[in-house]
Design a protein around this motif. Structure first.
Motif, PDB file in Angstrom:
ATOM      1  N   GLN A   1       1.083  -2.896 -14.025  1.00 40.88           N
ATOM      2  CA  GLN A   1       1.847  -3.859 -13.240  1.00 40.88           C
ATOM      3  C   GLN A   1       3.301  -3.403 -13.206  1.00 40.88           C
ATOM      4  O   GLN A   1       3.923  -3.233 -14.248  1.00 40.88           O
ATOM      5  CB  GLN A   1       1.748  -5.242 -13.891  1.00 40.88           C
ATOM      6  CG  GLN A   1       2.247  -6.368 -13.029  1.00 40.88           C
ATOM      7  CD  GLN A   1       1.225  -6.766 -11.983  1.00 40.88           C
ATOM      8  OE1 GLN A   1       0.036  -6.648 -12.204  1.00 40.88           O
ATOM      9  NE2 GLN A   1       1.681  -7.220 -10.849  1.00 40.88           N
ATOM     10  N   ASN A   2       3.843  -3.193 -12.020  1.00 42.24           N
ATOM     11  CA  ASN A   2       5.220  -2.735 -11.874  1.00 42.24           C
ATOM     12  C   ASN A   2       6.095  -3.927 -11.515  1.00 42.24           C
ATOM     13  O   ASN A   2       5.962  -4.508 -10.443  1.00 42.24           O
ATOM     14  CB  ASN A   2       5.305  -1.659 -10.789  1.00 42.24           C
ATOM     15  CG  ASN A   2       6.677  -1.039 -10.698  1.00 42.24           C
ATOM     16  OD1 ASN A   2       7.687  -1.733 -10.776  1.00 42.24           O
ATOM     17  ND2 ASN A   2       6.720   0.263 -10.516  1.00 42.24           N
ATOM     18  N   TYR A   3       7.004  -4.282 -12.428  1.00 41.54           N
ATOM     19  CA  TYR A   3       7.871  -5.435 -12.234  1.00 41.54           C
ATOM     20  C   TYR A   3       9.224  -5.063 -11.638  1.00 41.54           C
ATOM     21  O   TYR A   3       9.986  -5.939 -11.256  1.00 41.54           O
ATOM     22  CB  TYR A   3       8.105  -6.146 -13.573  1.00 41.54           C
ATOM     23  CG  TYR A   3       6.864  -6.771 -14.140  1.00 41.54           C
ATOM     24  CD1 TYR A   3       6.508  -8.063 -13.804  1.00 41.54           C
ATOM     25  CD2 TYR A   3       6.041  -6.062 -15.004  1.00 41.54           C
ATOM     26  CE1 TYR A   3       5.360  -8.649 -14.313  1.00 41.54           C
ATOM     27  CE2 TYR A   3       4.889  -6.633 -15.518  1.00 41.54           C
ATOM     28  CZ  TYR A   3       4.559  -7.924 -15.166  1.00 41.54           C
ATOM     29  OH  TYR A   3       3.419  -8.491 -15.667  1.00 41.54           O
ATOM     30  N   ARG A   4       9.549  -3.793 -11.586  1.00 38.43           N
ATOM     31  CA  ARG A   4      10.896  -3.383 -11.200  1.00 38.43           C
ATOM     32  C   ARG A   4      11.026  -2.926  -9.761  1.00 38.43           C
ATOM     33  O   ARG A   4      12.129  -2.876  -9.238  1.00 38.43           O
ATOM     34  CB  ARG A   4      11.380  -2.247 -12.108  1.00 38.43           C
ATOM     35  CG  ARG A   4      11.441  -2.628 -13.541  1.00 38.43           C
ATOM     36  CD  ARG A   4      12.074  -1.585 -14.413  1.00 38.43           C
ATOM     37  NE  ARG A   4      11.680  -0.241 -14.118  1.00 38.43           N
ATOM     38  CZ  ARG A   4      12.123   0.824 -14.750  1.00 38.43           C
ATOM     39  NH1 ARG A   4      12.976   0.678 -15.722  1.00 38.43           N
ATOM     40  NH2 ARG A   4      11.719   2.021 -14.440  1.00 38.43           N
TER      41      ARG A   4
ATOM     42  N   PHE B   1       4.251  -6.213  -8.776  1.00 42.60           N
ATOM     43  CA  PHE B   1       4.174  -7.553  -9.328  1.00 42.60           C
ATOM     44  C   PHE B   1       4.233  -8.603  -8.229  1.00 42.60           C
ATOM     45  O   PHE B   1       3.565  -9.617  -8.282  1.00 42.60           O
ATOM     46  CB  PHE B   1       5.321  -7.766 -10.326  1.00 42.60           C
ATOM     47  CG  PHE B   1       5.458  -9.182 -10.809  1.00 42.60           C
ATOM     48  CD1 PHE B   1       4.501  -9.729 -11.653  1.00 42.60           C
ATOM     49  CD2 PHE B   1       6.521  -9.967 -10.422  1.00 42.60           C
ATOM     50  CE1 PHE B   1       4.612 -11.034 -12.102  1.00 42.60           C
ATOM     51  CE2 PHE B   1       6.643 -11.274 -10.871  1.00 42.60           C
ATOM     52  CZ  PHE B   1       5.686 -11.808 -11.706  1.00 42.60           C
ATOM     53  N   SER B   2       5.052  -8.341  -7.243  1.00 38.89           N
ATOM     54  CA  SER B   2       5.273  -9.312  -6.185  1.00 38.89           C
ATOM     55  C   SER B   2       4.828  -8.737  -4.853  1.00 38.89           C
ATOM     56  O   SER B   2       4.850  -7.532  -4.640  1.00 38.89           O
ATOM     57  CB  SER B   2       6.767  -9.643  -6.136  1.00 38.89           C
ATOM     58  OG  SER B   2       7.091 -10.311  -4.951  1.00 38.89           O
TER      59      SER B   2
END
Length: 172
Positions: free
Chosen positions: A116-119, A150-151
């Motif tokens: 999961q990539n949040y950045r 993530f979004s």
């Protein structure tokens, strides 16, 4: 002759006419390692956590792991991304596992992959995944671990390249 060897040695270690001793990372690691071995007080950490581990050399990792207290809980965790290596250091997860086993005499736990990539925005994550897929095909290796954004919200436009006349670039 000995005099000539000394002159050449001084020229090699000279910057703008000043004599200096040149050191590289490995020289420094050797000195630090000798200091750690000579003074047991240095090996007293219960826990060590490393981020960006892919940028460390084998010698640097050996020193860090040696700092764990042999009688303590020896908690060690490292995080990193091989695709983000600033200076290739020959780091591999397998070599780190081997080093932990050798120095701590314990079998390290299994690695966890964070997918999961949040950045990054979805456009950037998708572009990175596309490049990873291309690399695996070109290099004929098993598919790399891909990331999920993530979004789904795009925070801005994807990168665009414009070809402009110099006078129009100022307006842009």
């Amino acid at each position: 002759s000995r005099k000539e060897k000394n002159r050449i040695g001084r020229e090699k270690n000279s910057i703008v006419g000043k004599d200096i001793d040149l050191w590289d990372d490995l020289d420094l690691c050797r000195v630090i390692f000798q200091e750690i071995k000579s003074e047991k007080k240095h090996s007293n950490f219960d826990s060590i956590f490393i981020d960006e581990v892919q940028d460390l050399t084998h010698a640097e990792l050996e020193i860090i792991i040696t700092l764990l207290d042999k009688k303590g809980p020896q908690r060690f965790a490292a995080a990193g991304d091989l695709a983000q290596s600033v200076e290739p250091s020959s780091f591999t997860w397998e070599s780190l596992r081997d080093l932990i086993y050798k120095l701590l005499e314990t079998e390290p736990g299994k690695e966890n992959y964070l997918t999961q990539n949040y950045r990054s925005t979805p456009n950037l994550v998708n572009a990175a995944n596309h490049i990873l897929k291309q690399q695996t095909e070109i290099q004929n290796i098993s598919e790399a671990q891909l990331q999920r954004p993530f979004s789904s919200f795009e925070d801005g436009d994807p990168a665009m390249i414009f070809i402009l006349e110099p006078e129009n670039a100022l307006e842009m």
